[in-house]
Enzyme design. Structure first.
Site, short mmCIF file in Angstrom:
data_model
loop_
_atom_site.label_atom_id
_atom_site.label_comp_id
_atom_site.label_asym_id
_atom_site.label_seq_id
_atom_site.Cartn_x
_atom_site.Cartn_y
_atom_site.Cartn_z
N HIS A 125 0.84 -1.21 0.00
CA HIS A 125 0.00 0.00 0.00
C HIS A 125 0.87 1.25 0.00
CE1 HIS A 125 -3.53 2.42 1.70
NE2 HIS A 125 -2.48 3.23 1.88
N GLU A 126 1.79 1.33 0.95
CA GLU A 126 2.59 2.54 1.10
C GLU A 126 3.56 2.73 -0.06
OE1 GLU A 126 1.91 4.80 3.17
OE2 GLU A 126 0.44 3.61 4.25
N HIS A 169 2.25 4.51 -3.11
CA HIS A 169 2.02 5.96 -3.04
C HIS A 169 3.14 6.77 -3.69
CE1 HIS A 169 -1.63 6.24 -0.81
NE2 HIS A 169 -1.16 5.80 0.35
N ASP A 171 -5.52 7.89 -1.71
CA ASP A 171 -6.33 7.13 -0.75
C ASP A 171 -7.80 7.49 -0.92
OD1 ASP A 171 -4.39 5.59 0.69
OD2 ASP A 171 -3.71 7.43 1.66
N TYR A 196 -10.83 3.40 1.93
CA TYR A 196 -10.16 2.52 2.88
C TYR A 196 -11.03 1.30 3.17
CZ TYR A 196 -6.91 6.33 4.16
OH TYR A 196 -5.96 7.32 4.16
#
Length: 344
Positions: free
Chosen positions: A294-295, A298, A307, A310
Site C-alpha cells: 500500500h505505502e 504511493h 487514498d 479505505y
C-alpha cells in the site's frame, strides 16, 4: 502581453474574491474563500474551508475527510496554469474508524477551518492557481463526498525554488535500512514483511501479465477490465516489484499514532510504520506485508496512488463505481496483492 494577461487574471479573480459556491454533494455544502485573490511574495497561502450540512437530518463524516491544522491527505486538487500541483504531505493507511474518528454535523450546522497549503503543496511558482476541495478516504458506511467549486488565486513574487524530490541511488540488489530506533525484534519483523511484500508484488505482476476479461480477481479490486487498465495495473506492479527488490528502502519505527503507516509521496523509498502495523498479521487482509505494498504504491516514482477509499468494502465499491479511481487507490493495490479471500 504578460502584463496584460496578469491584469486580466486579477480582474477576473476580483469578482470571485468573496469565495466560491460549492456544488453540494450528498447535501453537504463546501465553500472555499481567501482574504485576497492575489497573493504577493514569499508568504503562506491560507484559505478558509466551511462545511455545512444542508440536509434535514444529521450526517456523519470521517475526521480525515475534513482539514486539520496539519494535512494528512491530499484533500485539495490544485492546478497551476492548467498543470497539476504536487501534494508533498503525508499519505496515511488508516484502520477502521473508531468513535473518535466520527464527526457529526447536525442539520444546518457548519464547521470552519483555516488551512495553510504551502506546507503540503508545491506553491513555489508564480501563476494562476485553481484550488478545489475533494475529500478522500471513504470507509464502509461513511460514503459522503465533500466537494467544492474551484477557487482561483494569482500568486506572484514566488522564488520557484521548490524542494526537489529525493531519489536515493540504490546499491546493486537493493537493501533495507532502519531508522526511528527500531528494536532488533522490530527489524526482524520488518525484514519478513518486506520479503513477503516483494513476493506479493512479484506474484501480482505475473498474474497481470496474463490477465483477461475472464478474471475474477481483477474486477474485484480494479473494476471492469480493459486492455488499457490491465496494462496500467501491470505497470504498477512492475514498479512495485522493482522497488522492493532493487531500491534502497528505509523503514522507520518512530510513529506512535494509531495508523498502519504513512509516507511522503515525493520522498521514496522511506516508509514510516505506526502502531496498527505491529498488531497486523504478517500476511492476509490488512497485513504487514500488504501495508508495505500500500505505502510503496504511493510514491510518485512507483504508482503515485491516492487514498480514495479505505477497507475492503469501500475498495470493492470503488471498483464498481469508478474503475479509474480504483487503479489510483492504494488499498485496492494492497487487497489485490494480498488476494484474501483468494480469487482466481
Amino acid at each position: 502581453m504578460k502584463r496584460l494577461f496578469r491584469w486580466i487574471a486579477i480582474l477576473t479573480l476580483a469578482f470571485a474574491a468573496a469565495g466560491t459556491v460549492a456544488a453540494p454533494q450528498d447535501g453537504i455544502d463546501v465553500r472555499l474563500s481567501v482574504p485576497n485573490p492575489v497573493v504577493q511574495g514569499e508568504v503562506d497561502v491560507v484559505l478558509t474551508v466551511i462545511v455545512t450540512n444542508l440536509n434535514r437530518h444529521p450526517v456523519n463524516l470521517l475526521r480525515w475527510q475534513l482539514p486539520t491544522e496539519e494535512l494528512e491527505g491530499a484533500l485539495f486538487r490544485i492546478e497551476r496554469d492548467g498543470e497539476k500541483v504536487s501534494y508533498t504531505g503525508p499519505l496515511v493507511k488508516r484502520p477502521a474508524p473508531g468513535p473518535a474518528d466520527r464527526v457529526q454535523l447536525d442539520p444546518g450546522a457548519s464547521v470552519s477551518y483555516q488551512v495553510e497549503l504551502t506546507g503540503a503543496y508545491d506553491l513555489s511558482r508564480n501563476g494562476l492557481y485553481t484550488i478545489e476541495y475533494l475529500s478522500r478516504g471513504t470507509h464502509g458506511q461513511y460514503k459522503a463526498t465533500l466537494k467544492s467549486e474551484k477557487l482561483y488565486l494569482w500568486l506572484e513574487g514566488r522564488s520557484a525554488k521548490a524542494k526537489p524530490a529525493s531519489t536515493p541511488t540504490p546499491p546493486p540488489g537493493g537493501s533495507i535500512s532502519y531508522s526511528g530506533n527500531c528494536s532488533a525484534s522490530q527489524q526482524a519483523t520488518l525484514q519478513s514483511a518486506a520479503s513477503q511484500a516483494a513476493k506479493y508484488s512479484v506474484d501480482s505482476r505475473k498474474y497481470l501479465a496474463t490477465v483477461s476479461s475472464g478474471s475474477q480477481r481483477y474486477p474485484e479490486w480494479f473494476g471492469t477490465y480493459t486492455p488499457a487498465r490491465g496494462a496500467m495495473a501491470y505497470d504498477h506492479f512492475v514498479k512495485l516489484t522493482d522497488a522492493f527488490t532493487n531500491k534502497s528502502v528505509t523503514l522507520d519505527c518512530k510513529c506512535k499514532k494509531p495508523y498502519y503507516a504513512y509516507v511522503y509521496p515525493n520522498d521514496p523509498y522511506k516508509i514510516y510504520v505506526c502502531s496498527a502495523f505491529w498488531q497486523a498479521p504478517l500476511t492476509g487482509t490488512d497485513s504487514k506485508a500488504g501495508t508495505l505494498v500500500h505505502e510503496m504504491s504511493h510514491f510518485m516514482v512507483v504508482a503515485g496512488t491516492d487514498d480514495w477509499a479505505y477497507g475492503q468494502t469501500a475498495a470493492m465499491s470503488l471498483a464498481v463505481t469508478d474503475p479509474d479511481k480504483a487503479l489510483d487507490n492504494a488499498d485496492s493495490h494492497e487487497y489485490f496483492s494480498e488476494n484474501s479471500p483468494r480469487l482466481p
